[in-house]
Scaffold this motif. Sequence first.
Motif, PDB file in Angstrom:
ATOM      1  N   PRO A 140       0.809  -1.292   0.056  1.00 29.67           N
ATOM      2  CA  PRO A 140      -0.040  -0.209   0.116  1.00 29.67           C
ATOM      3  C   PRO A 140       0.779   1.148   0.080  1.00 29.67           C
ATOM      4  CG  PRO A 140      -0.699  -1.524   1.850  1.00 29.67           C
ATOM      5  CD  PRO A 140       0.633  -2.055   1.196  1.00 29.67           C
ATOM      6  N   HIS A 141       0.358   2.224  -0.716  1.00 30.72           N
ATOM      7  CA  HIS A 141       1.070   3.615  -0.810  1.00 30.72           C
ATOM      8  C   HIS A 141       0.295   4.415  -0.119  1.00 30.72           C
ATOM      9  CE1 HIS A 141       3.649   6.679  -2.448  1.00 30.72           C
ATOM     10  NE2 HIS A 141       2.778   7.083  -2.966  1.00 30.72           N
ATOM     11  N   LYS A 142       0.859   5.390   1.018  1.00 35.00           N
ATOM     12  CA  LYS A 142       0.454   6.309   1.747  1.00 35.00           C
ATOM     13  C   LYS A 142       0.625   7.694   0.950  1.00 35.00           C
ATOM     14  CE  LYS A 142      -0.197   7.865   6.327  1.00 35.00           C
ATOM     15  NZ  LYS A 142       0.219   7.600   7.951  1.00 35.00           N
ATOM     16  N   ARG A 143       0.066   8.548   0.914  1.00 32.08           N
ATOM     17  CA  ARG A 143      -0.005   9.896   0.319  1.00 32.08           C
ATOM     18  C   ARG A 143      -0.961  10.830   0.831  1.00 32.08           C
ATOM     19  NH1 ARG A 143      -1.540   8.224  -5.740  1.00 32.08           N
ATOM     20  NH2 ARG A 143      -3.195   7.166  -5.139  1.00 32.08           N
ATOM     21  N   PRO A 144      -0.549  12.155   0.565  1.00 34.61           N
ATOM     22  CA  PRO A 144      -1.450  13.354   0.701  1.00 34.61           C
ATOM     23  C   PRO A 144      -2.349  13.472  -0.174  1.00 34.61           C
ATOM     24  CG  PRO A 144       0.416  14.135   0.442  1.00 34.61           C
ATOM     25  CD  PRO A 144       0.805  12.883   0.544  1.00 34.61           C
ATOM     26  N   PHE A 145      -3.442  13.975   0.045  1.00 37.07           N
ATOM     27  CA  PHE A 145      -4.515  14.445  -1.068  1.00 37.07           C
ATOM     28  C   PHE A 145      -5.388  15.631  -0.601  1.00 37.07           C
ATOM     29  CE2 PHE A 145      -7.431  12.190   1.714  1.00 37.07           C
ATOM     30  CZ  PHE A 145      -8.418  13.116   1.801  1.00 37.07           C
ATOM     31  N   SER A 146      -5.848  16.471  -1.591  1.00 38.64           N
ATOM     32  CA  SER A 146      -6.809  17.341  -1.434  1.00 38.64           C
ATOM     33  C   SER A 146      -7.979  17.357  -2.471  1.00 38.64           C
ATOM     34  CB  SER A 146      -6.069  18.850  -1.463  1.00 38.64           C
ATOM     35  OG  SER A 146      -5.542  18.834  -2.622  1.00 38.64           O
ATOM     36  N   ALA A 147      -9.089  18.021  -2.187  1.00 39.24           N
ATOM     37  CA  ALA A 147     -10.229  17.973  -2.889  1.00 39.24           C
ATOM     38  C   ALA A 147     -11.195  19.092  -2.717  1.00 39.24           C
ATOM     39  CB  ALA A 147     -10.936  16.780  -2.541  1.00 39.24           C
ATOM     40  N   VAL A 148     -12.121  19.192  -3.710  1.00 38.04           N
ATOM     41  CA  VAL A 148     -12.895  20.310  -3.629  1.00 38.04           C
ATOM     42  C   VAL A 148     -14.289  19.701  -4.054  1.00 38.04           C
ATOM     43  CG1 VAL A 148     -13.468  22.598  -4.623  1.00 38.04           C
ATOM     44  CG2 VAL A 148     -11.168  22.086  -4.386  1.00 38.04           C
ATOM     45  N   ALA A 149     -15.159  20.373  -3.428  1.00 36.34           N
ATOM     46  CA  ALA A 149     -16.650  19.883  -4.075  1.00 36.34           C
ATOM     47  C   ALA A 149     -17.842  20.778  -3.716  1.00 36.34           C
ATOM     48  CB  ALA A 149     -17.114  18.571  -3.168  1.00 36.34           C
ATOM     49  N   ALA A 150     -18.879  20.769  -4.332  1.00 43.79           N
ATOM     50  CA  ALA A 150     -20.096  21.611  -4.144  1.00 43.79           C
ATOM     51  C   ALA A 150     -21.270  20.655  -4.196  1.00 43.79           C
ATOM     52  CB  ALA A 150     -20.059  22.699  -5.246  1.00 43.79           C
ATOM     53  N   GLY A 151     -22.605  21.005  -3.778  1.00 45.87           N
ATOM     54  CA  GLY A 151     -23.699  20.193  -3.688  1.00 45.87           C
ATOM     55  C   GLY A 151     -24.906  20.847  -3.416  1.00 45.87           C
ATOM     56  N   ALA A 152     -26.165  20.394  -3.368  1.00 43.51           N
ATOM     57  CA  ALA A 152     -27.424  20.893  -3.014  1.00 43.51           C
ATOM     58  C   ALA A 152     -28.376  19.648  -2.230  1.00 43.51           C
ATOM     59  CB  ALA A 152     -28.092  21.369  -4.452  1.00 43.51           C
ATOM     60  N   ARG A 153     -28.973  20.044  -1.496  1.00 42.11           N
ATOM     61  CA  ARG A 153     -30.190  19.211  -0.949  1.00 42.11           C
ATOM     62  C   ARG A 153     -31.177  18.797  -1.960  1.00 42.11           C
ATOM     63  NH1 ARG A 153     -35.041  20.800   2.234  1.00 42.11           N
ATOM     64  NH2 ARG A 153     -34.421  22.680   1.367  1.00 42.11           N
ATOM     65  N   ILE A 154     -31.497  17.710  -1.832  1.00 41.38           N
ATOM     66  CA  ILE A 154     -32.605  16.993  -2.764  1.00 41.38           C
ATOM     67  C   ILE A 154     -33.617  16.462  -2.066  1.00 41.38           C
ATOM     68  CG2 ILE A 154     -30.896  16.370  -4.538  1.00 41.38           C
ATOM     69  CD1 ILE A 154     -31.101  13.439  -3.616  1.00 41.38           C
ATOM     70  N   SER A 155     -33.506  16.408  -0.644  1.00 39.33           N
ATOM     71  CA  SER A 155     -34.396  15.915   0.362  1.00 39.33           C
ATOM     72  C   SER A 155     -34.248  16.201   1.759  1.00 39.33           C
ATOM     73  CB  SER A 155     -34.856  14.382   0.021  1.00 39.33           C
ATOM     74  OG  SER A 155     -33.936  13.657   0.750  1.00 39.33           O
ATOM     75  N   SER A 156     -35.209  16.331   2.616  1.00 34.95           N
ATOM     76  CA  SER A 156     -34.844  16.547   4.133  1.00 34.95           C
ATOM     77  C   SER A 156     -36.363  16.106   4.720  1.00 34.95           C
ATOM     78  CB  SER A 156     -34.633  17.892   4.396  1.00 34.95           C
ATOM     79  OG  SER A 156     -35.509  18.879   4.083  1.00 34.95           O
ATOM     80  N   SER A 157     -35.943  15.561   5.873  1.00 34.16           N
ATOM     81  CA  SER A 157     -37.360  15.232   6.783  1.00 34.16           C
ATOM     82  C   SER A 157     -36.854  15.543   8.200  1.00 34.16           C
ATOM     83  CB  SER A 157     -37.860  13.792   6.358  1.00 34.16           C
ATOM     84  OG  SER A 157     -38.911  13.379   7.191  1.00 34.16           O
ATOM     85  N   GLY A 158     -37.307  16.376   8.926  1.00 34.50           N
ATOM     86  CA  GLY A 158     -36.904  16.522  10.239  1.00 34.50           C
ATOM     87  C   GLY A 158     -35.342  16.774  10.348  1.00 34.50           C
ATOM     88  N   ASN A 159     -34.802  16.224  11.168  1.00 30.61           N
ATOM     89  CA  ASN A 159     -33.426  16.514  11.132  1.00 30.61           C
ATOM     90  C   ASN A 159     -32.597  15.850  10.317  1.00 30.61           C
ATOM     91  OD1 ASN A 159     -33.683  14.013  12.554  1.00 30.61           O
ATOM     92  ND2 ASN A 159     -31.946  14.660  13.975  1.00 30.61           N
ATOM     93  N   ARG A 160     -33.044  14.988   9.195  1.00 24.48           N
ATOM     94  CA  ARG A 160     -32.266  14.143   8.252  1.00 24.48           C
ATOM     95  C   ARG A 160     -32.268  14.852   6.958  1.00 24.48           C
ATOM     96  NH1 ARG A 160     -30.563   9.648  10.344  1.00 24.48           N
ATOM     97  NH2 ARG A 160     -30.141   8.873   8.423  1.00 24.48           N
TER      98      ARG A 160
END
Length: 157
Positions: A30-50
Amino acid sequence: MRRTSIIGAAAVLAAALSGSGSAVGAGKPPHKRPFSAVAAGARISSSGNRFEIAYRVKRSPDGGGAGLQDGVLLGTTYPAVVHDTTKTFYADGVQRTSETYTMASPHTNGVGTIAGQGKCTTGSGVHKGETCTYGMSGTYDLQTGVVHLRFAGTLTR
């Protein structure tokens, strides 16, 4: 509702962004290495606290991807703690992650900060057997629902 969706978007994005690299071949350690990432999103459903959020991974070691996050808001006041699980789909396999993060109280303009941590839990393709841990940070906007997240951590495969 809006606070929950923003919280979920942040968590989903962070989880999705932690992927990286190519599969470990037979006989290769196995090879261990650093990583970085960027993301964006939008809610598609919700119910109470979920909530459920769909997101786009803009940049990661595995390239672009798409993810689905299932999250739960733990509590009813700020700072708000969120726990989620995410499936991120890349061309080289599916990555699963788990995250916990905190949404700070928003400023008067509705923008607040997000900070937390996550880890890889399992996956398929090149993500099978990988391990990772990462920190996440970003902002959320209660008025627009926009979330900006950055992830940085260590990945082993």
